[in-house]
Write an enzyme that holds these catalytic residues in place. Structure first.
Site, PDB file in Angstrom:
ATOM      1  N   GLY A 122      -8.140  17.321 -14.210  1.00 48.95           N
ATOM      2  CA  GLY A 122      -8.101  15.962 -13.709  1.00 48.95           C
ATOM      3  C   GLY A 122      -7.241  15.024 -14.516  1.00 48.95           C
ATOM      4  O   GLY A 122      -7.281  13.821 -14.306  1.00 48.95           O
ATOM      5  N   CYS A 123      -6.448  15.558 -15.466  1.00 44.00           N
ATOM      6  CA  CYS A 123      -5.716  14.668 -16.354  1.00 44.00           C
ATOM      7  C   CYS A 123      -4.206  14.771 -16.197  1.00 44.00           C
ATOM      8  O   CYS A 123      -3.464  14.255 -17.021  1.00 44.00           O
ATOM      9  CB  CYS A 123      -6.092  14.955 -17.809  1.00 44.00           C
ATOM     10  SG  CYS A 123      -5.606  16.598 -18.348  1.00 44.00           S
ATOM     11  N   GLY A 124      -3.749  15.496 -15.175  1.00 40.94           N
ATOM     12  CA  GLY A 124      -2.318  15.585 -14.949  1.00 40.94           C
ATOM     13  C   GLY A 124      -1.611  16.634 -15.770  1.00 40.94           C
ATOM     14  O   GLY A 124      -0.396  16.740 -15.714  1.00 40.94           O
ATOM     15  N   LEU A 125      -2.369  17.418 -16.543  1.00 40.39           N
ATOM     16  CA  LEU A 125      -1.743  18.433 -17.389  1.00 40.39           C
ATOM     17  C   LEU A 125      -1.851  19.835 -16.808  1.00 40.39           C
ATOM     18  O   LEU A 125      -1.388  20.781 -17.416  1.00 40.39           O
ATOM     19  CB  LEU A 125      -2.403  18.423 -18.780  1.00 40.39           C
ATOM     20  CG  LEU A 125      -2.209  17.152 -19.595  1.00 40.39           C
ATOM     21  CD1 LEU A 125      -2.952  17.284 -20.920  1.00 40.39           C
ATOM     22  CD2 LEU A 125      -0.740  16.882 -19.849  1.00 40.39           C
TER      23      LEU A 125
END
Length: 274
Positions: A122-125
């Site tokens: 959920g953090c774009g990584l």
């Protein structure tokens, strides 16, 4: 909805070779006559490590223990066969469950990797994580001599003779090991090109064959994933019947893997080392 799979009455041998192709009925356009053709078999294989579900894939139903050994090595789940303690197969109609017991070190590393994947969702990584899997850090090989060119002569014909299952049913990739004398020692066939190489690698390691000697042949397209598997299994030479991509050649050279392409009507081409 509850899905129940009944266990089969006949339990195949643990690492049995693939069964004979299944005869399937068909009829040609414009003809009412029924005929039969042998077709390749496939089954769903679910793999768990120490009770943790890892993968479900379609494979040819043979040499499954070899496949699990090779899959575990080439997917960096274990670093050697000594970290695989037990493989138990449960066979069902059109499916198989593999329960694999691995070392604590390998299991904690696997759980930690899965935890990292979950943590980045959920953090774009997550894209970065996917790229790290597609372009992993691999330990380079020690350079090995290329096989003599005469060992590659008539290669396609010798492969065709070795592919017993494909000769009757088609639809199967193969991975083969040729020894230092240029003779076929092992041939593994599967509906999946990755699966065929994993089965071969598992069989080579289980038999204690030095994978740096001789050469390995794949009948499929030589993708980057196959280079990953070859390097992790410490193969010395990989020969492909299809042309590699530019990136595949770069990675083979970077990791000192001998990479050879054998075209249909041209002499063998050495892409690595250049």
């Amino acid at each position: 909805m509850v899905c129940r799979i009944e266990q089969a009455d006949q339990q195949p041998e643990a690492n049995a070779p693939a069964p004979a192709p299944q005869s399937v009925a068909y009829r040609e356009y414009g003809s009412p006559q029924e005929a039969h053709a042998p077709l390749a078999a496939e089954t769903a294989l679910a793999i768990t490590y120490n009770g943790l579900s890892q993968a479900v894939m379609m494979v040819s139903p043979g040499n499954l223990e070899d496949f699990i050994r090779g899959f575990s090595i080439t997917n960096d789940i274990v670093t050697g066969l000594d970290e695989i303690y037990d493989i138990r197969l449960s066979h069902f109609p059109q499916a198989c469950q593999a329960d694999v017991q691995i070392s604590s070190r390998a299991f904690w590393a696997l759980k930690d990797h899965r935890r990292q994947l979950a943590g980045t969702s959920g953090c774009g990584l997550c894209g970065v994580e996917a790229l790290e899997q597609a372009l992993p850090q691999l330990q380079g090989l020690e350079p090995t001599p290329l096989p003599p060119v005469e060992h590659l002569q008539g290669l396609r014909e010798r492969i065709e003779q070795a592919q017993l299952m494909a000769r009757s049913s088609g639809a199967l990739h193969a991975a083969l090991y040729f020894d230092e004398q240029g003779e076929v020692r092992l041939c593994q066939e599967d509906i999946g090109r990755h699966n065929a190489l994993d089965k071969l690698i598992g069989a080579l390691l289980h038999a204690g064959i030095d994978t740096r000697l001789g050469f390995t042949v794949v009948t499929s397209r030589c993708s980057l994933e196959l280079i990953h598997k070859a390097v992790r299994a410490r193969l010395g030479t990989l020969v492909s019947l299809s042309a590699p991509t530019a990136l595949t050649v770069q990675w083979a050279n970077k990791h000192h893997l001998n990479l050879i392409h054998v075209p249909h009507r041209s002499p063998p081409r050495i892409y690595s080392p250049v």
